[in-house]
Design a protein around this motif. Sequence first.
Motif, PDB file in Angstrom:
ATOM      1  N   ASP A 147       0.671  -1.137  -0.451  1.00 52.62           N
ATOM      2  CA  ASP A 147      -0.661   0.164   0.128  1.00 52.62           C
ATOM      3  C   ASP A 147       0.413   1.352   0.052  1.00 52.62           C
ATOM      4  N   VAL A 148       2.331   1.273   1.120  1.00 48.82           N
ATOM      5  CA  VAL A 148       3.144   2.665   0.999  1.00 48.82           C
ATOM      6  C   VAL A 148       3.366   2.868  -0.730  1.00 48.82           C
ATOM      7  N   LEU A 149       3.667   1.116  -1.257  1.00 49.62           N
ATOM      8  CA  LEU A 149       4.806   1.555  -2.618  1.00 49.62           C
ATOM      9  C   LEU A 149       3.571   2.048  -3.516  1.00 49.62           C
ATOM     10  N   PHE A 150       1.872   1.612  -3.329  1.00 47.63           N
ATOM     11  CA  PHE A 150       1.324   1.674  -5.149  1.00 47.63           C
ATOM     12  C   PHE A 150       0.235   2.632  -4.609  1.00 47.63           C
ATOM     13  N   LEU A 151       0.204   3.123  -3.214  1.00 51.02           N
ATOM     14  CA  LEU A 151      -0.976   4.010  -3.655  1.00 51.02           C
ATOM     15  C   LEU A 151      -0.210   5.625  -3.791  1.00 51.02           C
ATOM     16  N   PRO A 152       0.967   6.338  -3.179  1.00 48.91           N
ATOM     17  CA  PRO A 152       0.928   7.761  -3.484  1.00 48.91           C
ATOM     18  C   PRO A 152       2.113   7.493  -4.973  1.00 48.91           C
ATOM     19  N   PHE A 153       2.194   6.164  -5.875  1.00 53.01           N
ATOM     20  CA  PHE A 153       2.657   5.534  -6.836  1.00 53.01           C
ATOM     21  C   PHE A 153       1.044   6.175  -7.599  1.00 53.01           C
ATOM     22  N   VAL A 154      -0.066   5.674  -7.960  1.00 51.68           N
ATOM     23  CA  VAL A 154      -0.770   5.870  -8.419  1.00 51.68           C
ATOM     24  C   VAL A 154      -1.154   7.789  -8.782  1.00 51.68           C
ATOM     25  N   GLU A 155      -1.291   8.107  -7.643  1.00 52.78           N
ATOM     26  CA  GLU A 155      -1.405   9.522  -7.219  1.00 52.78           C
ATOM     27  C   GLU A 155      -1.486  10.217  -7.578  1.00 52.78           C
ATOM     28  N   THR A 156       0.550  10.232  -7.470  1.00 54.85           N
ATOM     29  CA  THR A 156       1.811  11.714  -8.374  1.00 54.85           C
ATOM     30  C   THR A 156       2.441  10.863  -9.538  1.00 54.85           C
ATOM     31  N   GLY A 157       2.235   9.301  -9.943  1.00 54.07           N
ATOM     32  CA  GLY A 157       3.050   9.332 -10.347  1.00 54.07           C
ATOM     33  C   GLY A 157       2.733   8.101 -12.092  1.00 54.07           C
ATOM     34  N   PHE A 158       0.969   7.667 -11.747  1.00 53.32           N
ATOM     35  CA  PHE A 158       0.624   7.243 -12.797  1.00 53.32           C
ATOM     36  C   PHE A 158      -0.111   7.809 -13.782  1.00 53.32           C
ATOM     37  N   LYS A 159      -0.350   9.013 -13.783  1.00 51.95           N
ATOM     38  CA  LYS A 159      -0.536   9.954 -15.223  1.00 51.95           C
ATOM     39  C   LYS A 159       0.465  10.482 -16.158  1.00 51.95           C
ATOM     40  N   ASP A 160       1.839  10.637 -15.132  1.00 52.23           N
ATOM     41  CA  ASP A 160       3.357  10.613 -16.792  1.00 52.23           C
ATOM     42  C   ASP A 160       3.356   9.479 -17.258  1.00 52.23           C
ATOM     43  N   MET A 161       2.925   8.303 -17.247  1.00 54.00           N
ATOM     44  CA  MET A 161       3.623   7.557 -18.151  1.00 54.00           C
ATOM     45  C   MET A 161       2.734   7.468 -18.914  1.00 54.00           C
ATOM     46  N   SER A 162       3.508   7.044 -20.174  1.00 54.06           N
ATOM     47  CA  SER A 162       2.319   6.380 -21.239  1.00 54.06           C
ATOM     48  C   SER A 162       1.531   5.582 -21.472  1.00 54.06           C
ATOM     49  N   PHE A 163       0.350   5.319 -21.700  1.00 54.23           N
ATOM     50  CA  PHE A 163      -0.992   4.975 -21.949  1.00 54.23           C
ATOM     51  C   PHE A 163      -0.581   2.847 -21.840  1.00 54.23           C
ATOM     52  N   GLU A 164       0.822   2.932 -22.339  1.00 52.03           N
ATOM     53  CA  GLU A 164       1.301   1.534 -22.563  1.00 52.03           C
ATOM     54  C   GLU A 164       1.657   1.110 -21.458  1.00 52.03           C
ATOM     55  N   GLN A 165       2.380   2.059 -20.525  1.00 52.90           N
ATOM     56  CA  GLN A 165       2.502   1.960 -19.627  1.00 52.90           C
ATOM     57  C   GLN A 165       2.335   1.542 -18.264  1.00 52.90           C
ATOM     58  N   GLN A 166       1.022   2.240 -18.421  1.00 53.17           N
ATOM     59  CA  GLN A 166      -0.225   2.815 -17.909  1.00 53.17           C
ATOM     60  C   GLN A 166      -0.917   1.073 -17.416  1.00 53.17           C
ATOM     61  N   GLU A 167      -0.966   0.961 -19.021  1.00 51.04           N
ATOM     62  CA  GLU A 167      -1.447  -1.116 -18.996  1.00 51.04           C
ATOM     63  C   GLU A 167      -0.844  -1.978 -18.235  1.00 51.04           C
ATOM     64  N   VAL A 168       0.401  -1.423 -18.373  1.00 49.51           N
ATOM     65  CA  VAL A 168       1.329  -2.893 -17.385  1.00 49.51           C
ATOM     66  C   VAL A 168       1.387  -2.640 -15.997  1.00 49.51           C
ATOM     67  N   PHE A 169       1.373  -1.003 -15.548  1.00 46.70           N
ATOM     68  CA  PHE A 169       1.320  -1.085 -14.372  1.00 46.70           C
ATOM     69  C   PHE A 169      -0.534  -1.532 -13.882  1.00 46.70           C
ATOM     70  N   GLU A 170      -1.247  -1.208 -14.584  1.00 44.25           N
ATOM     71  CA  GLU A 170      -2.808  -2.201 -13.770  1.00 44.25           C
ATOM     72  C   GLU A 170      -2.611  -3.913 -14.328  1.00 44.25           C
ATOM     73  N   ARG A 171      -0.870  -4.447 -15.315  1.00 44.35           N
ATOM     74  CA  ARG A 171      -1.325  -6.126 -14.950  1.00 44.35           C
ATOM     75  C   ARG A 171      -0.338  -5.920 -14.095  1.00 44.35           C
ATOM     76  N   LEU A 172       0.376  -5.597 -13.393  1.00 45.03           N
ATOM     77  CA  LEU A 172       0.721  -5.933 -12.477  1.00 45.03           C
ATOM     78  C   LEU A 172       0.199  -5.869 -11.167  1.00 45.03           C
ATOM     79  N   LEU A 173      -0.896  -5.171 -11.275  1.00 51.36           N
ATOM     80  CA  LEU A 173      -1.596  -5.082  -9.893  1.00 51.36           C
ATOM     81  C   LEU A 173      -2.529  -6.496 -10.084  1.00 51.36           C
TER      82      LEU A 173
END
Length: 83
Positions: A22-48
């Motif tokens: 939680d300490v890793l993912f929640l801050p990341f999704v709030e601050t870094g997620f929107k800075d990634m490309s759509f492809e990277q966002q989909e990889v993050f979604e798959r990671l979850l």
Amino acid sequence: MFSPKRYARLKWACRRGMLELDVLFLPFVETGFKDMSFEQQEVFERLLTSDDPDLFAWFMGHQQCQDPELAAMVKHILGRVKV
């Protein structure tokens, strides 16, 4: 681009059963997620979709993820968190 509904589901998926994740993912999704490309966002979604014990092992450095895209995402997240 992720729709608001898909982003909300993704943010909910960041809430895990382990506080360490939680300490890793929640801050990341709030601050870094929107800075990634759509492809990277989909990889993050798959990671979850990975199991918590695997995620914990990858992020704590106990094991190396065998999927190159997921391994790169783990490295990306750790780099953002440690900055």
